[in-house]
Design an enzyme around this catalytic site. Structure first.
Site, PDB file in Angstrom:
ATOM      1  N   ASP A 118     101.386  51.537  35.897  1.00  0.00           N
ATOM      2  CA  ASP A 118     102.710  50.911  35.966  1.00  0.00           C
ATOM      3  C   ASP A 118     102.636  49.533  36.637  1.00  0.00           C
ATOM      4  O   ASP A 118     102.111  49.383  37.735  1.00  0.00           O
ATOM      5  CB  ASP A 118     103.614  51.848  36.773  1.00  0.00           C
ATOM      6  CG  ASP A 118     105.036  51.349  36.939  1.00  0.00           C
ATOM      7  OD1 ASP A 118     105.386  50.296  36.372  1.00  0.00           O
ATOM      8  OD2 ASP A 118     105.819  52.030  37.640  1.00  0.00           O
ATOM      9  N   HIS A 165     109.608  51.679  41.092  1.00  0.00           N
ATOM     10  CA  HIS A 165     108.260  51.334  40.632  1.00  0.00           C
ATOM     11  C   HIS A 165     107.392  50.858  41.794  1.00  0.00           C
ATOM     12  O   HIS A 165     107.884  50.326  42.797  1.00  0.00           O
ATOM     13  CB  HIS A 165     108.338  50.248  39.562  1.00  0.00           C
ATOM     14  CG  HIS A 165     109.126  50.648  38.359  1.00  0.00           C
ATOM     15  ND1 HIS A 165     108.556  51.249  37.260  1.00  0.00           N
ATOM     16  CD2 HIS A 165     110.456  50.539  38.080  1.00  0.00           C
ATOM     17  CE1 HIS A 165     109.494  51.496  36.359  1.00  0.00           C
ATOM     18  NE2 HIS A 165     110.661  51.070  36.830  1.00  0.00           N
TER      19      HIS A 165
END
Length: 560
Positions: free
Chosen positions: A192, A365
């Site tokens: 990610d 995130h």
């Protein structure tokens, strides 16, 4: 010898639409199957999904689709593939429940039943390949990373993740499992990158809850919370903060109502008291200081809904003096202009605006430190930054280099790139068809660049229609052109322009009839070209020009 290809079908150099294919010899393992919401340039488009051509052509080789979590950027494109192809789908309990909700709303996909619930202890054997999972922290329960174990080494895909040491048990990352994976050979890590630019420490969910609770305590009027329907953690925090301050929560959208109902049934959302949820019918009875309205918008877009509330166009809620709009989702860079416009409209309507990001750095995130920790735990040979726009992938590449990964072992793919691993080396081995498929209403992929260009022209400069009748045999125009315009000029005050345009149309058609062999397409194109040049010279605008040319035989008309 095992041959491995990594193919990015979406989710690289863009925000959303995550989809990656891991090919091991003759089998394809698809990780995530997401969509993205359109930016302002895609006029009228509802959603955007990856180009599914490559998967459709190789559907018989797909061993399974493996989902990391239940957000639209990971599951939203499923109905458009499962409607035609019976491929097994694997995910955690909540992820599969939300995937079923997604497919059930599409007539062609609602009959699909090949869903399989797995958890972090599951191991699925596919012969020379096995797939296992590990718990990750994200804004929704049941988030899992994926570990594809091959004879050449492990291919690990993190999905959306962050590290939060104070996360509740159902959101907690399994650090021991990550360390165990890293003790074996991790050949490649797809990780990610969505928050890779951020050097700031992410606020813990406990801190975010404290901010929400404090906001609810000190505001005396209505509170309109803007969030994302599938952010289960945030919804729980809103419910808990409302209960702690003797408020009730009204859910205004069908999407959020379905998701909350599913999460409550599966015990991923716990209601703090039995009457915390109010209906829209209760709004008139609730005092402002007792009211929290949770607005998630259509298709996960709360900003547009807030604009409608501020301009009294929303079907239920109108923002007025004393209202606080509390934005609990992180605004992406691409949406900053729209967010600024939304805030301005809210203040004009008499409301106030507060965002979680005013005081905290909130993200679902991984930031720089989180990414470095993941790299050090897994110790991959090759790193492939995914999930994010190019600048974020590049930032992630620099982070990987800082922890000792050579640049030659870091690959930033373009959409459709094939990264091949053979004999312990990775290289770019070509390209497959990949791109965007635009969904507009029930149309799938029938909107292309030409249609979008016309929509943009219509939005910017309007349409200009010229209706003319000709007699092809006598080679003359038999009726004076009629001009209609919408969104271009105000016709009552532009009579001279319209008269000159009609004259030009007549001259253009007559010239074509006199000097060329008759051809309908050539005739219409000549009218378009001449009108386009004339209108641009006069107005500096380029409307969509639509010539309507009809044919009549005057002799036949007289006999009739």
């Amino acid at each position: 010898m095992t041959k491995i290809n990594l193919v990015a079908l979406g989710g690289v150099r863009e925000n959303g639409k995550n989809m990656y294919a891991v090919e091991v010899d003759d089998q394809i393992f698809v990780v995530d199957f997401g969509l993205k919401y359109p930016d302002n340039e895609l006029l009228g488009i509802d959603i955007v999904i990856p180009d599914l051509t490559y998967l459709e052509e190789n559907a018989d080789r797909i061993a399974g689709i493996f989902l990391t979590h239940g957000h639209a950027d990971a599951i939203g494109a499923l109905p458009y593939f499962l409607a035609e192809h019976q491929v097994p789908v694997f995910g955690s309990e909540l992820t599969i429940a939300l995937a079923k909700l997604t497919t059930s709303s599409h007539p062609d996909a609602k009959k699909f039943k090949d869903f399989h619930v797995i958890d972090e202890k599951s191991v699925i054997d596919f012969g020379n390949v096995s797939v296992s999972f590990f718990r990750t922290t994200h804004s929704i329960p049941g988030s899992l990373g994926i570990d594809i174990q091959t004879q050449a080494g492990q291919i690990v895909y993190t999905g959306d993740f962050k590290f939060d040491q104070s996360a509740r048990p159902m959101y907690r990352t399994d650090l021991a499992r990550l360390a165990h994976i890293g003790e074996n050979r991790v050949l490649a890590l797809l990780s990610d990158s969505a928050n890779a630019e951020s050097p700031y420490t992410n606020a813990s969910e406990r801190e975010i809850y404290g901010t929400i609770k404090e906001t609810f305590k000190y505001h005396t009027g209505r509170i309109i919370v803007a969030g994302v329907a599938s952010n289960i953690e945030r919804i729980q925090q809103v419910l808990d903060a409302a209960a702690a301050n003797d408020r009730r929560v009204v859910l205004t959208g069908r999407d959020v109502q379905k998701i909350v109902k599913t999460a409550i049934k599966m015990k991923y959302i716990k209601l703090p008291n039995s009457d915390i949820l109010a209906t829209t019918k209760d709004l008139k009875e609730l005092a402002p200081e007792q009211t929290v309205i949770l607005e998630t918008g259509r298709m996960g877009e709360p900003l547009k809904s807030l604009q409608r509330m501020a301009t009294s166009k929303h079907r239920l809620i109108h923002i007025h003096e004393g209202d606080l709009v509390f934005i609990t989702t992180t605004i992406s860079h691409a949406m900053e202009t729209m967010a600024a416009k939304t805030k301005d409209l809210i203040y004009r309507a008499g409301g106030e605006v507060k965002t979680v990001s005013d005081t905290l750095h909130a993200s679902g995130h991984a930031n720089k430190q989180d990414l470095q920790l993941m790299l050090n735990l897994l110790r991959p040979k090759f790193v492939v930054p995914v999930i994010g726009e190019y600048r974020l992938l590049a930032a992630h590449a620099e982070i990987a280099h800082e922890v000792g990964i050579p640049y030659s072992h870091i690959f930033i793919p373009a959409m459709g790139d094939i990264l091949s691993i053979e004999k312990g080396k990775m290289h770019n081995a070509g390209h497959v068809d990949a791109g965007n498929t635009m969904i507009d209403g029930i149309g799938v992929g029938d909107i292309g660049n030409i249609v979008l260009r016309d929509r943009k022209m219509l939005a910017e400069d309007g349409i200009f229609i010229a209706v003319v009748t000709i007699d092809r045999k006598k080679k003359k125009v038999v009726a004076h052109p009629k001009i209609q315009s919408r969104g271009f000029v105000y016709m009552k005050t532009s009579k001279d322009l319209l008269q000159e345009s009609a004259k030009l149309v007549t001259e253009s058609i007559q010239k074509n009839l006199d000097h060329k062999e008759f051809d309908w397409s050539t005739l219409k194109q000549a009218v378009r070209d001449d009108l386009s040049h004339f209108l641009f010279d006069q107005t500096k605008r380029r409307p969509v020009i639509l010539p309507v040319i009809m044919e009549v035989n005057q002799n036949s008309a007289k006999r009739q």
